[in-house]
Design an enzyme around this catalytic site. Sequence first.
Site, PDB file in Angstrom:
ATOM      1  CB  SER A 579     -77.556  30.992  75.331  1.00  0.00           C
ATOM      2  OG  SER A 579     -77.822  32.692  74.937  1.00  0.00           O
ATOM      3  CE1 TYR A 592     -73.455  33.284  72.144  1.00  0.00           C
ATOM      4  CE2 TYR A 592     -75.192  34.744  73.182  1.00  0.00           C
ATOM      5  CZ  TYR A 592     -74.489  33.348  72.976  1.00  0.00           C
ATOM      6  OH  TYR A 592     -74.354  33.519  74.489  1.00  0.00           O
TER       7      TYR A 592
END
Length: 702
Positions: A579, A592
């Site tokens: 990501s 995250y």
Amino acid sequence: MGAMSATSHKEPITSRWDDQHAATLNEPELLLYRSNLLGSDLRITNFGGGNTSAKIVMTDPLTGGQVDVLWVKGSGGDLGSIKLDGFSTLYMDKLQALKQRYRGLEHEDEMVGYLPHCTFDLNPRAASIDTPLHAYIDRRHVDHMHPDAVIAIAACRNSRALTEKIFEGELGWLPWQRPGYDLGLKLEKLSQEQPQLKGIILEGHGLFTWGDTAKSCYETTLAMIKRAEEWLAANVKQPVFGGPVAQALPADQRAALVARLMPLLRGKISQQEFKLGHFDDSDAVLEFVCSADLAPLAALGTSCPDHFLRTKIRPLVLDFDPAAPDFDRLVSGLDQALSDYRADYTAYYERCKRDTSPKIRDANPIIYLIPGVGMLSFAKDKATARIAGEFYVNAINVMRGANGVDEYVGLPEQEAFDIEYWLLEEAKLQRMPKPKSLAGRIALVTGGAGGIGQAVARQLLQEGACVMLTDIDADALAGARDSLVKVAGKDNVATVQANITSEEEVGGILSAAALRFGGVDLLVSNAGIASAAPLDETSLEVWKRNQDILVTGYFLVSRNAFQIMKQQKLGGSIVFVGSKNGLVASAGASAYCTAKAAEIHLARCIALEGAEHGIRVNVVNPDAVIRGSRIWDGKWKEERAASNKIDTDDVEEFYRKRSMLKKSVFPEDIAEAVYFFISEKSGKSTGNVLNVDAGNAAAFTR
């Protein structure tokens, strides 16, 4: 896992002809109907094997007159799935005229070159070498099948006498001869000399039957097969194959052993061309591999040309004692067993080759028989490996029947070679399309039910890979499988529901991939979640959940895949779907972002260890892939909307405008990037990161 057909093998062969449906069909459609019925049962003919034909009165597009046209299954077709465009069409008068061009047996291959000149109505479907076998039998409808029961009789030493005894003059008999023009003339002669015949058995090969209508031809075919089956069942000697000398391992132990063995074996036979595997432990296979006659019958080789063209003339029997199962001993003997087989195959080639023979092909076995365990088959693609196994099951059935009533006889070695290295077969191989870039590769995609996972799987399948999908969501996974099967067929797609945070379940995923395909070459680690909360509101549970799935899960899957890749010694490619957040900190998403950063560093560490083994590891970093994403369908979308002070309906547009290129990022964009890294397009790249985010200056790697 055994070879199965569309019709259960426990049911007797009975007519499935539907008169009401048949009444709605024209003559070509009746031929198609008959062909599909016959091809749907592997007891009648094997995949891709057998031929059907009909001589049909058609209107000549040139003269407008009525002419007889031979409709016959074209080259390379399969009766069970054939459509009307799978049939060749040829003028019967031109086929009759070809007899004037025939110069004798030594020149018969040249007759294939004349067949295109007989084409009716510019039909592009190439005629097969079996065309003369149908053309010259003076009957309107002809079937040529490869039923196990009839081949069992055809492969007996006393085949002719048995044919006369069992069929009482209704079937004629011809000695073995390679299919071709001369055999077509012999079929014509016998059918004319004995007009009462309903068909002919070809020694060691198969069955011809005929009729005046499509239905009568179909039902005669079934009647002859049924008679052969019933006679064999009533007269077979017991115990079959000399009786059992070993007991099969329990099913779970068989599967566990094969899952460990297949990557090792696959690595040893895939040095020149990647192979894919198939495992069969059906009752028929286990009966054979546990029997006293396993070694001598396997050494005799197969009889029917269709069998050994798919399986080679004989299999490799591995040295394994199921009464004292020793996996390490089995593995330690593989190199010598393979070396001996290759040497034997090379000697066979040297003994039998002719001045015009093609070069020797891959000398590795295709079929591997393991006492007490079952059968492995390996080929360049999964479907071919599965079908090769099915053909050897046909051969087992033939040997059971023949040896049960007489003495089984394999095809003479020179005849087998002349079929295997037939110049016409070689020409067919040379016309095969170039393999796709990932042909023969096995890919594992985690998070396979999500938008990115499915897009990646679809891309890899389109490039020729087989794909094992895994996901924790069983329902979504089933839907993904159904969608992808439409892209690449059932052979090339498999799924296993699992939780990648469980060490045991991850082991099960890799075992499933090995058992289904033979190992793993490509890993796309894509499983994911997302969470957002201010640091002081982030619970330990949320923190651990991100670490468990995005770090521990990636570690477990990559570790187990890495182990198999090392065993195979074929290199490999691993791609982590990371990501942008792994490079750029985001307020309100510490759990995250930290987990995604750990993913990137884990990939770099694996790249360091994988390089010496030819295993490359790279990372693709998406950003804001909203469409098709199950992550963005959940709470994450609401959390990011709240963080950016926008409505949830505006999230996609917000991220598009935020990007430098002002473009949205879709799952297919990530799939293209994954394919670049997973394939040899990036064969000299490892430890790298590729952002697919439409431009985000803060995420520029440095």
